[in-house]
Structures are given as C-alpha cells and as structure tokens.
Design a protein around this motif. Structure first.
Motif, PDB file in Angstrom:
ATOM      1  N   ARG A 113       0.827  -1.192   0.000  1.00  0.00           N
ATOM      2  CA  ARG A 113       0.000   0.000   0.000  1.00  0.00           C
ATOM      3  C   ARG A 113       0.871   1.255   0.000  1.00  0.00           C
ATOM      4  NH1 ARG A 113      -3.834   2.253   4.909  1.00  0.00           N
ATOM      5  NH2 ARG A 113      -4.918   3.845   3.706  1.00  0.00           N
ATOM      6  N   GLY A 114       0.676   2.109  -0.998  1.00  0.00           N
ATOM      7  CA  GLY A 114       1.426   3.348  -1.086  1.00  0.00           C
ATOM      8  C   GLY A 114       2.823   3.182  -1.650  1.00  0.00           C
ATOM      9  N   ARG A 115       3.211   1.952  -2.061  1.00  0.00           N
ATOM     10  CA  ARG A 115       4.553   1.727  -2.611  1.00  0.00           C
ATOM     11  C   ARG A 115       4.440   0.927  -3.897  1.00  0.00           C
ATOM     12  NH1 ARG A 115      10.081   0.021   0.512  1.00  0.00           N
ATOM     13  NH2 ARG A 115      11.373  -0.268  -1.333  1.00  0.00           N
ATOM     14  N   LEU A 116       4.812   1.539  -5.006  1.00  0.00           N
ATOM     15  CA  LEU A 116       4.701   0.917  -6.318  1.00  0.00           C
ATOM     16  C   LEU A 116       6.096   0.748  -6.931  1.00  0.00           C
ATOM     17  CD1 LEU A 116       1.693   3.009  -7.697  1.00  0.00           C
ATOM     18  CD2 LEU A 116       1.637   0.888  -6.377  1.00  0.00           C
ATOM     19  N   ARG A 117       6.140   0.179  -8.128  1.00  0.00           N
ATOM     20  CA  ARG A 117       7.414   0.019  -8.832  1.00  0.00           C
ATOM     21  C   ARG A 117       7.637   1.141  -9.852  1.00  0.00           C
ATOM     22  NH1 ARG A 117       7.350  -6.604  -9.393  1.00  0.00           N
ATOM     23  NH2 ARG A 117       8.107  -6.975  -7.273  1.00  0.00           N
ATOM     24  N   GLU A 118       6.583   1.747 -10.294  1.00  0.00           N
ATOM     25  CA  GLU A 118       6.652   2.938 -11.141  1.00  0.00           C
ATOM     26  C   GLU A 118       5.815   3.996 -10.437  1.00  0.00           C
ATOM     27  OE1 GLU A 118       5.970   2.936 -15.642  1.00  0.00           O
ATOM     28  OE2 GLU A 118       4.098   3.808 -14.896  1.00  0.00           O
ATOM     29  N   PHE A 119       6.462   5.057  -9.983  1.00  0.00           N
ATOM     30  CA  PHE A 119       5.717   6.013  -9.173  1.00  0.00           C
ATOM     31  C   PHE A 119       6.258   7.424  -9.373  1.00  0.00           C
ATOM     32  CE2 PHE A 119       9.079   4.091  -6.707  1.00  0.00           C
ATOM     33  CZ  PHE A 119       9.667   5.125  -5.997  1.00  0.00           C
ATOM     34  N   LEU A 120       5.462   8.369  -8.947  1.00  0.00           N
ATOM     35  CA  LEU A 120       5.787   9.778  -9.143  1.00  0.00           C
ATOM     36  C   LEU A 120       6.433  10.348  -7.887  1.00  0.00           C
ATOM     37  CD1 LEU A 120       5.142  11.700 -11.574  1.00  0.00           C
ATOM     38  CD2 LEU A 120       3.296  12.608 -10.184  1.00  0.00           C
ATOM     39  N   GLN A 121       7.563  11.020  -8.065  1.00  0.00           N
ATOM     40  CA  GLN A 121       8.180  11.752  -6.961  1.00  0.00           C
ATOM     41  C   GLN A 121       8.108  13.246  -7.247  1.00  0.00           C
ATOM     42  OE1 GLN A 121      12.157  10.381  -6.005  1.00  0.00           O
ATOM     43  NE2 GLN A 121      11.352   9.004  -4.449  1.00  0.00           N
ATOM     44  N   CYS A 122       8.014  14.008  -6.194  1.00  0.00           N
ATOM     45  CA  CYS A 122       7.894  15.458  -6.300  1.00  0.00           C
ATOM     46  C   CYS A 122       8.942  16.056  -5.362  1.00  0.00           C
ATOM     47  CB  CYS A 122       6.494  15.905  -5.901  1.00  0.00           C
ATOM     48  SG  CYS A 122       5.170  14.929  -6.673  1.00  0.00           S
ATOM     49  N   ASP A 123      10.033  16.552  -5.932  1.00  0.00           N
ATOM     50  CA  ASP A 123      11.201  16.954  -5.150  1.00  0.00           C
ATOM     51  C   ASP A 123      11.445  18.456  -5.195  1.00  0.00           C
ATOM     52  OD1 ASP A 123      11.513  14.242  -4.924  1.00  0.00           O
ATOM     53  OD2 ASP A 123      13.642  14.224  -5.443  1.00  0.00           O
ATOM     54  N   ALA A 124      12.026  18.950  -4.113  1.00  0.00           N
ATOM     55  CA  ALA A 124      12.539  20.320  -4.066  1.00  0.00           C
ATOM     56  C   ALA A 124      13.912  20.262  -3.404  1.00  0.00           C
ATOM     57  CB  ALA A 124      11.612  21.232  -3.276  1.00  0.00           C
ATOM     58  N   ASP A 125      14.889  20.979  -3.975  1.00  0.00           N
ATOM     59  CA  ASP A 125      16.263  20.950  -3.470  1.00  0.00           C
ATOM     60  C   ASP A 125      16.857  22.352  -3.460  1.00  0.00           C
ATOM     61  OD1 ASP A 125      17.263  17.835  -3.521  1.00  0.00           O
ATOM     62  OD2 ASP A 125      15.813  18.239  -5.104  1.00  0.00           O
ATOM     63  N   ILE A 126      17.759  22.590  -2.512  1.00  0.00           N
ATOM     64  CA  ILE A 126      18.478  23.857  -2.402  1.00  0.00           C
ATOM     65  C   ILE A 126      19.971  23.552  -2.384  1.00  0.00           C
ATOM     66  CG2 ILE A 126      18.873  25.937  -1.024  1.00  0.00           C
ATOM     67  CD1 ILE A 126      16.140  25.443   0.308  1.00  0.00           C
ATOM     68  N   VAL A 127      20.721  24.118  -3.339  1.00  0.00           N
ATOM     69  CA  VAL A 127      22.180  23.960  -3.386  1.00  0.00           C
ATOM     70  C   VAL A 127      22.833  25.283  -3.020  1.00  0.00           C
ATOM     71  CG1 VAL A 127      24.157  23.242  -4.767  1.00  0.00           C
ATOM     72  CG2 VAL A 127      21.886  22.354  -5.307  1.00  0.00           C
ATOM     73  N   GLY A 128      23.814  25.229  -2.127  1.00  0.00           N
ATOM     74  CA  GLY A 128      24.600  26.419  -1.837  1.00  0.00           C
ATOM     75  C   GLY A 128      24.315  27.091  -0.515  1.00  0.00           C
ATOM     76  N   THR A 129      23.516  26.458   0.350  1.00  0.00           N
ATOM     77  CA  THR A 129      23.227  27.015   1.674  1.00  0.00           C
ATOM     78  C   THR A 129      23.740  26.064   2.744  1.00  0.00           C
ATOM     79  OG1 THR A 129      21.244  28.133   0.854  1.00  0.00           O
ATOM     80  CG2 THR A 129      21.435  27.865   3.237  1.00  0.00           C
ATOM     81  N   LYS A 130      24.699  26.517   3.544  1.00  0.00           N
ATOM     82  CA  LYS A 130      25.312  25.640   4.550  1.00  0.00           C
ATOM     83  C   LYS A 130      24.504  25.556   5.837  1.00  0.00           C
ATOM     84  CE  LYS A 130      30.139  26.278   3.094  1.00  0.00           C
ATOM     85  NZ  LYS A 130      31.498  26.716   3.513  1.00  0.00           N
ATOM     86  N   GLY A 131      23.861  26.637   6.215  1.00  0.00           N
ATOM     87  CA  GLY A 131      23.221  26.701   7.518  1.00  0.00           C
ATOM     88  C   GLY A 131      21.892  25.975   7.586  1.00  0.00           C
ATOM     89  N   PRO A 132      21.333  25.873   8.800  1.00  0.00           N
ATOM     90  CA  PRO A 132      20.081  25.140   9.013  1.00  0.00           C
ATOM     91  C   PRO A 132      18.857  25.818   8.421  1.00  0.00           C
ATOM     92  CG  PRO A 132      20.709  26.294  11.024  1.00  0.00           C
ATOM     93  CD  PRO A 132      21.856  26.456  10.059  1.00  0.00           C
ATOM     94  N   GLU A 133      19.012  27.067   7.916  1.00  0.00           N
ATOM     95  CA  GLU A 133      17.860  27.745   7.341  1.00  0.00           C
ATOM     96  C   GLU A 133      17.325  27.021   6.110  1.00  0.00           C
ATOM     97  OE1 GLU A 133      21.619  30.117   6.152  1.00  0.00           O
ATOM     98  OE2 GLU A 133      20.820  29.074   7.919  1.00  0.00           O
TER      99      GLU A 133
END
Length: 427
Positions: A113-133
């Motif tokens: 349930r909720g885990r397939l072999r072909e599925f959609l991911q929706c990602d957000a990423d930030i490169v270049g920020t070292k701090g916890p913000e």
C-alpha cells in the motif's frame, strides 16, 4: 493482457485528483521561489551505481538495461542523483540554486500500500546554503503543502552525523556504522527486540550491541539527554542538531517536528539532517515524504571530493499522498458547461464550445447523438451546472439555449450573453 506488477494506469476522477495534488505541490514550490526542472529518466549505470549514489539497499531495486550500442544503462530510482548530475555538468549555475521536479522513478522492490514500482516523486532541493535555514525552509514548505491538502502531519527528524557520533560513543566500529543505521531505522516497524536480534546477526562486538541496547531502551529521549549521556554535546553533529532545533522553535515548527534519535533513512548519501513526514493520526504507516542534507555528492561527481556543495532536499510521495486522500477524497474539477448539438448543428456547436473555452470556461462537447433526456441526465450526474443547447432554430437565429441545471431555468440568448452569465456566476 495486464499491467506489470506495481504499475497502474490513471484516468478519470482519480487522474483529476492526482493533477490537483500535483498542482498544489507546484504552486507551493513556486511560491517558495523554486525553479522547475526535468532531468533524464535514462542514465548511465555507472552514475546510478557509483559509491556516491544510493547505496547497496537501493541498488538491489534498480532497473538495469542496455541499448543497441551495448551501453549499460539504468532507470532512475529517485530524482536526487540525476539532479546532482545536472549541477555537476553545469558549473555556471549560480548558487544558491533552488529547483523542483515532478517526475516518475522506478524501483523493482516489494509492492504494498502506497509503494509501487513505477511512481511519481515530487522533489525540491536547495544547493549552496550551509546553515540550518535551508532545512527549516523545506520543513516550512512541507507544512504548507499538507495544510493545503488538509492532511495533519508529523515530521520526524534527526542528524546522521550526530547519530554516527552516538554510535561511535557506544563502541560501534566506523566500518559498521552504515549497517547499524539501516537496522536502527527499522525500529518503528520491527520493534526494539528485533533490532537487537538483527544487530547480533551482523557480527558486531558484544560491547557495541550492549551499548545500542541501552540506547534504544531510553524512553523517548531528547537530543539533550542523549548528548549529555554520551558526553558529545560539543561535537559537530550535536551542534548541527542544536542549531536547527533552536531555529525550528523560533519558527514554531517544533509543534509538528519531533526529534527522532534513531532515524537515519536508507540512502547512504545523506551527510547531516534527515527527516520523514508521517500522517499525524498514525492511521497510515508509510511516509508521505522525506529528505535531508547531502553535501558530498556533487563535489564527488565533478571529481572534487575535497569540495562540498551544501545541498538539502525533500521528496513528496505522490502514491502515499493519494492513498491518504482516498479516505478523505478531494472533489475533482470537471467541466462547467456542456454543449449539446441537436440535429445537424455540429459546426455551430463546435464553434460555441471553442468560444466558451477561449473565455477560460472548461467546456465539454456531447457528440454521443443519444436522446436529449439522456444527455441532460449525464450532465446532471457529472454536476455540470450549465448546458448549452443548439438546435437548428437556434443556429438559424444565431442564438443558443442556455439551461441552468441548478435553478431549472433556460433562455434563448446570444452566445456572448451566455458566456457572460456563465463566467459571472462560475468564474
């Protein structure tokens, strides 16, 4: 004829709901000023299996293939490694860089349930920020997404560097750290006794097993309790935990974010903070999203292992979110108007539908040629409020018959007037 196990076709109301969830995610991503990206589904096997990628656990589930040139290739199992590749191949990108991507990934793993072999991911990423913000901003983003989806959530978080320092303090050898983390990550699923049994089968020293056993018997320990117990309050990982915890408290995120000292996540590339998102009611066991900090991958891919590209990401699991929404369905949008030709008025009906659509009104065209009574019943069952009827008399007069299915009224009016009435009441 059947679908491959773990794959599904989506259409009708279910697809409309999926698009609604995707639109919500995209709106929030762009609200937080993330730029859209599309990375390659097909990648060189060497990239996907490199020591900088997902680790042994995920590689067991990777789909591998070859092309006509006998090149070894693989289907992406997540959106992170292809994203890191994009950054590595484009040194001119200005940092900090924030991107989002919504795309399919593939894993040949167990189906549940909720885990397939072909599925959609929706990602957000930030490169270049070292701090916890960076971590805090992604947690804020996640809270906003699930607020809009009306799903109360709990975000469990930890720091892999801190967990490594704890394991070192209890006697775990460096070469065993990754394996122990994978076992500890299962504690919520298999329980503490099974964790100890599994650790015993991994050839750990007795001292380390006893130390871990004492650690996991602590009742919901706080970060401060663990740091004090093992005398590691001034370690790098502990300072990272402390800084993020203080920031979350100031932002009010501590109401939905809980420190979990055993969380490590399965992917080996995480270097610091990790987090997973769960249904706050506990009725749905699978995670709704996850992510963390991975500072080393990009530098390693460009051959600069001495240089970190500080990066933090978060991934939302579409299939898990959809499973949650099946029990609390969101009404999917449909057509506002349907145009029904009566007699030989297809050209006039097509023209009317085109003008309604040009005005931004979602319009369907009934070309079934069934009896009018059945067409009207179909419109009512689909909760379409307005029906535009065009018979030969209306066509000859350059008019349409506008029927309001809610108020049970109708009038013969010019198409421009019909558009005005529909737009005023619905838009």
């Amino acid at each position: 004829m059947q679908n491959v196990k773990g794959t599904y076709d989506f259409f009708g109301k279910e697809q409309a709901l999926r698009k609604k969830v995707q639109s919500t995610l995209q709106e929030v991503f762009e609200l937080y000023d993330f730029d859209g990206m599309e990375s390659t589904v097909l990648n060189e096997l060497e990239l996907l299996t490199s020591k900088y990628a997902g680790g042994d656990e995920i590689l067991k589930e990777m789909y591998q293939l070859s092309d006509q040139g006998k090149r070894s290739l693989g289907l992406r199992y997540d959106l992170t490694i292809p994203f890191a590749k994009v950054i590595a191949l484009n040194p001119g990108i200005e940092f900090p860089y924030k991107r989002y991507e919504i795309g399919k990934v593939f894993r040949d793993g167990p189906v549940k349930r909720g885990r397939l072999r072909e599925f959609l991911q929706c990602d957000a990423d930030i490169v270049g920020t070292k701090g916890p913000e960076a971590e805090a901003e992604l947690m804020q983003l996640a809270v906003e997404v699930f607020r809009r989806l009306d799903i109360p959530v709990l975000i469990r978080w930890n720091n892999r560097r801190f967990l490594g320092e704890v394991l070192e303090a209890v006697g775990v050898r460096p070469e065993d750290t990754q394996s122990v983390m994978l076992t500890l990550d299962k504690i919520a699923k298999i329980g503490k006794e099974e964790v100890v049994k599994e650790l015993g089968s991994k050839g750990l020293q007795d001292e380390a097993i006893r130390g871990i056993g004492e650690l996991i018997t602590m009742a919901d320990p706080t970060f401060e309790q663990i740091a004090d117990r093992y005398g590691i309050g001034d370690s790098q990982g502990a300072l990272e935990v402390s800084d993020l915890q203080k920031l979350m408290e100031r932002l009010g995120l501590d109401a939905v974010c809980r420190f979990d000292p055993y969380l490590s996540r399965g992917l080996s590339f995480y270097t610091g903070t990790v987090y997973e998102i769960f249904d706050a009611s506990g009725s749905f066991g699978s995670s709704l999203g996850a992510g963390g900090r991975y500072d080393a991958i990009i530098g390693q891919l460009v051959g600069r292992e001495d240089v970190d590209y500080p990066t933090v990401g978060i991934s939302f699991g579409m299939e898990s979110i959809m499973e949650m929404l099946q029990t609390r369905p969101i009404e999917a949008a449909g057509a506002c108007v349907t145009v029904i030709p009566i007699g030989e008025t297809n050209p006039e009906s097509l023209k009317a539908a085109a003008e309604l659509r040009a005005s931004g009104i979602r319009t369907s065209l009934d070309t079934s040629k069934r009896k009018l009574k059945k067409s009207l019943a179909s419109a009512a069952s689909n909760r379409i409020r307005y029906v535009v009827l065009i018979g030969e008399d209306e066509a000859a007069a350059g008019k349409v018959r506008l029927k309001d299915m809610d108020e049970m009224t109708e009038a013969v009016v010019a198409l421009e007037e019909a558009i005005h009435q529909v737009f005023r009441r619905l838009c």
